[in-house]
Design an enzyme around this catalytic site. Structure first.
Site, PDB file in Angstrom:
ATOM      1  N   ASP A 409       0.983  -1.156   0.141  1.00 23.26           N
ATOM      2  CA  ASP A 409       0.130   0.093   0.077  1.00 23.26           C
ATOM      3  C   ASP A 409       0.709   1.266  -0.079  1.00 23.26           C
ATOM      4  O   ASP A 409       1.931   1.367   0.448  1.00 23.26           O
ATOM      5  CB  ASP A 409      -0.744  -0.111   0.917  1.00 23.26           C
ATOM      6  N   MET A 410       0.274   2.520  -0.233  1.00 18.88           N
ATOM      7  CA  MET A 410       1.164   3.608  -0.610  1.00 18.88           C
ATOM      8  C   MET A 410       1.562   3.854   1.216  1.00 18.88           C
ATOM      9  O   MET A 410       2.505   4.294   1.018  1.00 18.88           O
ATOM     10  CB  MET A 410      -0.087   4.797  -1.076  1.00 18.88           C
TER      11      MET A 410
END
Length: 561
Positions: A409-410
């Protein structure tokens, strides 16, 4: 203070000395302003002790009825005379009503007894009652059973006939063999002709049996269809009426903006990918607050929304916690309603920027392992192109294949594996598919746990109304399994190791925050918890078999928190 006698505007006492925000809140990603927190606290205090309405939020076991939590919103506003105050709203209905004293009204009241919706709703309900009555008709049930019985009986008749025909065929074959040595040529000719005619007659009998069977089934189906047709006609009438009614309702929802312009739901959603408004669009707290502010010449200053009540069955929602506005229903509406306001920039548009060099932990001729920084994309997004993948494409111009083996995930930092050629990628990908690759994440949870280790099994799917959030869904969700063990507990925070067995989007974040998971969100989780300096989740170790050296390798990178 929350004084109902003052209507929907609640004055803020002069002792509040906090500076007003320079720009209005970006409602889809924000940290609540102190004035919003104070206003929300007043609403929460009222909800805790009020006796004006009965609604079971699921917080009191002695209350009866369905337990339903609600989203509430507060908006700091200023009158034309400069008086500072707040207004508040709830999403949907509260206590089966659209109107609760002290809260702003809906943009359009579908529950008004003289409105077209209630009148047409009565007709829709009568159609539903008539449909249910016909569906419960004993004659219909008997016709359904008769059709099933006829199909079973005809199938059995056909099977019995085929068994007899097979036995008779075998017997004719045996009689033919026996006749060869006993009969003269003339007698055999007559005898074999008779056997042939028996075989022909058998095929004719089978044909007529099939026709008879088909006729019996058609008769039973036609009788059932005669009983079903009125039901289908009523359902079509109800569907047509409901669609017409929905269109009329959407035309009644007219939303103002700061420029004084008005748009209805149909116009607003025509310009979106959805093409039409989803169910309950316009019923959330935020549109109600904006509409009331504009209609009463109140200047919006800031806003915040919080959840009150028992956690819903699918979403991650915590009692009393602040949350952003929902995206699928509210983003198009608020996009119109905020025009003319000076709104904070969307922080998501500026996220994902990383000016430094990616830290490479290990590299050889076949692969490399790097440490992805938090708030940096693994692959390019719709608007942000800079990512681990684009950096690797530039760093390895002669590489072949997809390069990345997995993603983070970012907001998550940590180890990512990159293959330099297609053959290496395929060999490593097979290890991921077979789940022989070992990964360990470290996280810090907001709160303490009684258990020291365990396994979480909660199936996940995307929240179609609020991407990229994920929902727990036992019907349509994909299997997601995580094991964990506690490392230490200090200052009401739990340091934990996660070992994901599967790799679903936001798996660790939801498994941590969901009430049937650990019920403790990861510190800094802006989707399922509360905003902090960063998401405290880091891919700390990565172990696998080197695809060329054929030896087990393990890499680690200490978490920066």
């Amino acid at each position: 203070m929350f004084h109902k006698e003052n209507g929907c505007f609640h004055a803020i006492e002069s002792y509040f000395s906090e500076a007003l925000p320079k720009q209005f809140t970006f409602p889809f990603y924000y940290t609540p302003h102190s004035l919003c927190i104070a206003a929300a606290d007043e609403v929460k205090a009222y909800l805790n002790f009020q006796t004006d309405f009965e609604h079971n939020f699921g917080l009191d076991d002695s209350k009866k009825g369905s337990k339903i939590g609600k989203m509430f919103g507060v908006m700091i506003v200023k009158t034309t005379e400069g008086q500072l105050g707040f207004i508040t709203a709830f999403s949907g209905k509260l206590a089966e009503s659209n109107h609760i004293e002290g809260f702003v009204p809906p943009v359009y009241d579908t529950l008004h007894k003289d409105g077209f919706y209630k009148k047409n709703e009565t007709h829709v309900n009568s159609l539903t009652a008539e449909i249910e009555s016909l569906e419960q008709n004993l004659e219909l049930e008997k016709a359904q059973l008769d059709l099933e019985k006829t199909k079973l009986e005809t199938t059995q008749k056909l099977e019995d006939f085929k068994k007899r025909a097979k036995a008779e065929k075998q017997l004719r074959k045996q009689r033919r063999v026996e006749a060869e040595g006993k009969l003269s040529d003339l007698e055999k000719k007559v005898f074999f002709e008779n056997l042939k005619q028996e075989s022909i007659q058998n095929n004719i009998d089978l044909k007529y049996l099939k026709l008879s069977i088909e006729a019996d089934v058609i008769k039973a189906e036609e009788h059932l269809a005669e009983l079903i047709q009125p039901i289908e006609n009523l359902k079509l009438e109800r569907k047509t009426l409901s669609a017409s009614l929905q269109k009329q309702i959407h035309e009644q929802y007219k939303f103002l903006n700061a420029k004084g312009e008005t748009k209805d739901l149909i116009t607003i959603f025509d310009a979106t990918d959805l093409g039409k408004a989803p169910v309950a669009a316009g019923e959330c707290a935020a549109p109600k607050l904006f509409q009331y502010a504009y209609e009463h010449y109140l200047k919006p200053i800031a806003m915040a929304e919080f959840y009150w009540g028992i956690s819903p069955t699918a979403e991650v929602r915590k009692h009393g916690q602040f949350y952003p506005s929902c995206r699928s229903r509210c983003e198009p509406i608020l996009g119109h309603m905020m025009q003319g306001l000076d709104v904070e920039p969307n922080p998501i548009e500026s996220a994902g920027k990383f000016d430094g060099e990616l830290e490479i932990i290990y590299e050889d001729d076949f692969l490399l392992v790097l440490n992805k920084p938090h708030e940096f994309l693994s692959v390019p997004g719709k608007t942000i192109k800079d990512s681990v993948l684009t950096r690797m494409q530039a760093y390895l111009p002669n590489a072949t294949g997809p390069l990345l083996l997995h993603r983070l995930d970012m907001s998550t930092s940590g180890l990512l594996l990159v293959a330099k050629n297609e053959r290496t990628h395929k060999k490593l990908q097979k290890q991921f598919i077979n789940r022989t690759v070992k990964k360990r994440y470290v996280a810090v949870l907001d709160g303490t746990l009684e258990t020291t280790k365990g396994t979480i099994n909660l199936p996940l799917r995307v929240d179609l109304n609020n991407r990229p959030r994920q929902l727990v869904c036992y019907e349509h969700g994909k299997k997601a399994t995580t094991t964990y063990e506690i490392v230490e507990v200090t200052d009401n925070k739990t340091r934990i190791h996660f070992y994901p067995i599967s790799g679903r989007t936001h798996q660790l974040r939801v498994h941590a925050a969901y009430y049937k998971g650990l019920n403790r969100p990861i510190v800094g989780d802006d989707l399922y918890g509360t905003v902090s300096n960063r998401l405290h989740l880091h891919a700390e170790t990565l172990s696998f078999e080197h695809p060329v050296k054929r030896e087990w390798v393990s890499f680690s990178c200490e978490a920066p928190f």
